[in-house]
Each structure stands twice: as C-alpha cells, then as structure tokens.
Motif scaffolding. Structure first.
Motif, PDB file in Angstrom:
ATOM      1  N   PHE A  83      -8.034   3.804   2.890  1.00  0.00           N
ATOM      2  CA  PHE A  83      -8.130   2.331   2.842  1.00  0.00           C
ATOM      3  C   PHE A  83      -8.468   1.744   4.211  1.00  0.00           C
ATOM      4  O   PHE A  83      -8.147   2.318   5.254  1.00  0.00           O
TER       5      PHE A  83
ATOM      6  N   TYR B 267     -15.339   2.511   2.587  1.00  0.00           N
ATOM      7  CA  TYR B 267     -13.984   3.006   2.302  1.00  0.00           C
ATOM      8  C   TYR B 267     -13.817   4.505   2.505  1.00  0.00           C
ATOM      9  O   TYR B 267     -12.817   5.086   2.104  1.00  0.00           O
TER      10      TYR B 267
ATOM     11  N   SER C 223       1.018   4.435  -2.640  1.00  0.00           N
ATOM     12  CA  SER C 223       0.898   5.854  -2.259  1.00  0.00           C
ATOM     13  C   SER C 223       2.034   6.679  -2.842  1.00  0.00           C
ATOM     14  O   SER C 223       1.834   7.806  -3.295  1.00  0.00           O
TER      15      SER C 223
ATOM     16  N   PHE D  35     -11.030   0.387  -0.513  1.00  0.00           N
ATOM     17  CA  PHE D  35     -10.288   1.644  -0.682  1.00  0.00           C
ATOM     18  C   PHE D  35     -10.959   2.598  -1.665  1.00  0.00           C
ATOM     19  O   PHE D  35     -11.686   2.200  -2.574  1.00  0.00           O
ATOM     20  N   ASP D  36     -10.681   3.883  -1.425  1.00  0.00           N
ATOM     21  CA  ASP D  36     -11.004   4.915  -2.406  1.00  0.00           C
ATOM     22  C   ASP D  36      -9.652   5.389  -2.921  1.00  0.00           C
ATOM     23  O   ASP D  36      -8.931   6.071  -2.189  1.00  0.00           O
TER      24      ASP D  36
ATOM     25  N   ILE E 297       0.845  -1.201   0.000  1.00  0.00           N
ATOM     26  CA  ILE E 297       0.000   0.000   0.000  1.00  0.00           C
ATOM     27  C   ILE E 297       0.882   1.252   0.000  1.00  0.00           C
ATOM     28  O   ILE E 297       0.628   2.221  -0.724  1.00  0.00           O
TER      29      ILE E 297
ATOM     30  N   TYR F 234      -5.003   6.592   5.617  1.00  0.00           N
ATOM     31  CA  TYR F 234      -5.139   7.408   4.410  1.00  0.00           C
ATOM     32  C   TYR F 234      -3.779   8.006   4.060  1.00  0.00           C
ATOM     33  O   TYR F 234      -2.893   8.103   4.927  1.00  0.00           O
TER      34      TYR F 234
ATOM     35  N   THR G  96      -5.845   9.028  -0.767  1.00  0.00           N
ATOM     36  CA  THR G  96      -6.223   7.611  -0.829  1.00  0.00           C
ATOM     37  C   THR G  96      -6.696   7.213   0.560  1.00  0.00           C
ATOM     38  O   THR G  96      -6.059   7.587   1.554  1.00  0.00           O
TER      39      THR G  96
ATOM     40  N   VAL H 164      -9.082  -5.682   1.285  1.00  0.00           N
ATOM     41  CA  VAL H 164      -8.798  -4.241   1.320  1.00  0.00           C
ATOM     42  C   VAL H 164      -9.925  -3.477   0.622  1.00  0.00           C
ATOM     43  O   VAL H 164     -10.292  -3.809  -0.508  1.00  0.00           O
TER      44      VAL H 164
ATOM     45  N   SER I 126     -13.175  -1.254  -4.457  1.00  0.00           N
ATOM     46  CA  SER I 126     -12.689   0.080  -4.815  1.00  0.00           C
ATOM     47  C   SER I 126     -13.863   0.990  -5.153  1.00  0.00           C
ATOM     48  O   SER I 126     -14.838   0.540  -5.777  1.00  0.00           O
TER      49      SER I 126
END
Ligand code: P6P
Length: 339
Positions: free
Chosen positions: A138, A280, A43, A119-120, A39, A166, A136, A117, A98
């Motif tokens: 998660f 998320y 990022s 996430f956005d 992750i 995030y 981001t 997971v 997602s």
C-alpha cells in the motif's frame, strides 16, 4: 532452550505510530494514525484468511464452492473487499485504488477523509497454492489542498506519498512501514493480535551478494540488463553473486531490504512497460527502499519521480542496495552513450 526474558515494554505498531504522530506535534491530527490502524486490522484479517486458506480450500477459483458448499471468493477478491470496507469505514480516505478494481473509488461525502490509498490487496496470489509468501502492498497520498477527491489525487509522483508499506504473509505476518522518517518492521503476535516492533530502523546494506531477476525473460532483456547480469555471474574479480528469485514481489523485496542485493523486473522486448504496477507496487517499494538507504530506478529515471497517466500503469523496476543498483546504472549509462 532458554526463553527470552518476557519484554514488559512491548512496542506495538499502534504505539509506535502514535509516538511518530506526537513527534510531529500539533500538525498531526491523528488521522494518519487511525488510517494505519485500519490498514493494520486488514492485514491481521488477511493473515488469518491466508493461513486458513490452505486448510479450508479457500484458494480455489472464484465461483467454485468450498468444502462448506458456500459460494466462495478467491482470496485476493476477499482481501480486496476487506480493505475497501475497512478503509471506507475508517472515515479517513477520499480515493481508493486497488489492483483488483478497474476504476478508482471516490469515497462518498459522509465517510470522506483526507487520504488516498493505493494498494494491491494480495500481490503474488498466483503463488498461494504453492505456499509461497504473498503480501499486501500500500501507498498513501494526502489529498491535494482544496480537492474533494478525484483520480488526479493519485496521478502524482511517488515522491508525494506520505507513507508506504507492505505486509508479508508467511511463517509469520511481517508489516514493514515508513511514514517518511525511516523504515520499521513489525511482526504479528497472533496470541496478542498485535504487530510488535521487531525490526527498528531497517537499513539496506550498501552492497549485497544477491541478484533477483526472472532470468526466464533473458532473451527479451535489453542489452544493459544482460550485461549487468553477466558482470555479477562472471565477475573479473571476487566471487559470483547468488541468484534468489521467489516470484512474489513482497517476498523478493523483503529479502532485499534485510539482506541487500538487487531486485529487478525491467521493461523488455516482450513487456514494453515492464510488468509491475507503478502506483501500488513500484512506488511503495521504491519509497521504502529509499527510506532504508537504497536506490529504486527504472534504469533511466528515479522511480519516485515518475508521474502515472493512469492508475494501472506499469513501469520498469530495479531496487536494492545502493552500490549494486549503481553498478547496474553504469551499464545503462554506457548503453546510452553508445547510441
Ligand atoms: P513473473 C506476482 O504475480 C507479481 O505481480 C509480483 O509479485 C512478482 O514480482 C511478479 O509478478 C513475478 O512475475 O513474470 O516473474 O512470474
């Protein structure tokens, strides 16, 4: 300007999470450490692309061609692809959800791991043209015992998450993470390519002086919300609160984590379930808020107690300083009693 003496004891995110894993002893297999490392890499990649986006016209709409005439991807589509590929390749995930994908991804057997997971990949991306901080978000669940991975593994209360975080992309890239024992903030040192621990053990001040709502929705707000807002704008004692609203959840929550106060995106007469997504956006931010000593509520329920019926379900969100959110809850309780 006197240069800070060079620290010779840099605590990188990887080292810090590894230390966390060792604290857990044999129970920890290192899988979560490796997942968080994956992750972290996404990022860094997204941070680079967000920074470049403003230079090479990456922010245009999908389908247009960029200055190089290449078929370009909208930044949030690109960010989603980066995350899906890295999480699949990590071999540590079984289910991915997602904001960019209608359906959950169930990872094939050969790449399957024991984490899910949600996430956005690039929340707030509508703001990017204006140079506003975006991020981001998660959250991570462990597979239910005996499950080989299905959407039911993420249709669970946020309280069953094992980690959340995030990354905010702004003047620097700040990754804020909790694995269930407090919250830590890391800043990307681009020259090293490492996230360095800069905000150990973040605690939200018990009370702040800021309220953060989109007051353009006031005519739709339910009575307790407007009653609360009036109480901080026209206080009977003390001075009014300041209004701060960026319109990018990661930026508004990050400020709330560090300065205190209250952030709210409640359900109202127009958005019956609110706007923010439970899995998320609300869950990870609620997880972090509670780990930092704050409160995260829908106005009538603890957010982390909610159980999503579908992966893109929305919910009402208030979060921040314990005393400020408790003040808000008093107006909901009074409203409930008046019915
Ligand atoms: P509004 C961004 O589009 C987002 O999903 C969150 O990041 C942000 O908190 C919210 O929507 C802003 O919504 O209606 O105030 O523009």
């Amino acid at each position: 300007i006197t240069e800070e003496p060079l620290s010779t004891d840099l605590i990188t995110l990887t080292r810090h999470v590894l230390h966390d894993q060792l604290r857990l002893g044999a129970a920890a297999t290192g899988d979560l450490t490796l997942l968080l490392t994956a992750i972290q890499v996404t990022s860094k990649f997204i941070a680079t692309n967000v920074r470049r986006a403003r230079l090479i016209n990456l922010v245009g709409l999908a389908g247009e061609t960029n200055v190089q005439g290449e078929e370009q991807k909208k930044l949030d589509v690109l960010s989603n692809d980066i995350m899906v590929n890295a999480l699949r390749a990590s071999g540590k995930t079984a289910v991915l959800v997602s904001e960019e994908l209608d359906d959950a991804i169930i990872i094939e057997e050969r790449n399957r791991g024991k984490y899910c997971v949600v996430f956005d990949p690039l929340d707030g991306s509508s703001n990017i043209d204006a140079g506003v901080n975006i991020g981001t978000i998660f959250g991570i669940y462990a597979l239910r015992p005996g499950s080989s991975g299905s959407v039911e593994d993420v249709l669970r209360p946020g309280s069953e998450m094992v980690a959340a975080g995030y990354t905010m992309y702004g003047s620097s890239a700040n990754l804020v993470l909790s694995t269930g024992s407090g919250v830590n903030g890391y800043t990307l040192d681009a020259s090293l390519g490492e996230f360095i621990l800069t905000h150990p053990d973040i605690k939200i001040p018990p009370r702040g002086k800021i309220y953060s709502f989109n007051e353009g929705n006031s005519m739709y707000f339910h009575p307790p919300v407007n009653a609360y807002l009036n109480s901080v704008k026209y206080p009977t004692t003390g001075s009014p609160y300041s209004a701060r609203y960026i319109g990018s959840m990661v930026a508004d929550v990050h400020r709330t984590m560090l300065y205190g106060g209250i952030f709210g995106y409640p359900d109202d007469k127009k958005s019956k379930s609110g706007k923010l997504r439970m899995l998320y956006e609300a869950f990870p931010m609620a997880f972090l808020t509670e780990q930092a000593g704050g409160i995260a509520t829908t106005g009538t329920q603890r957010i982390l107690d909610l159980v999503p019926k579908s992966i893109h379900e929305r919910c009402s969100v208030f979060l921040g300083s314990r005393d400020d959110v408790q003040d808000l809850l008093k107006f909901y309780e009074a409203d409930a009693q008046s019915k």
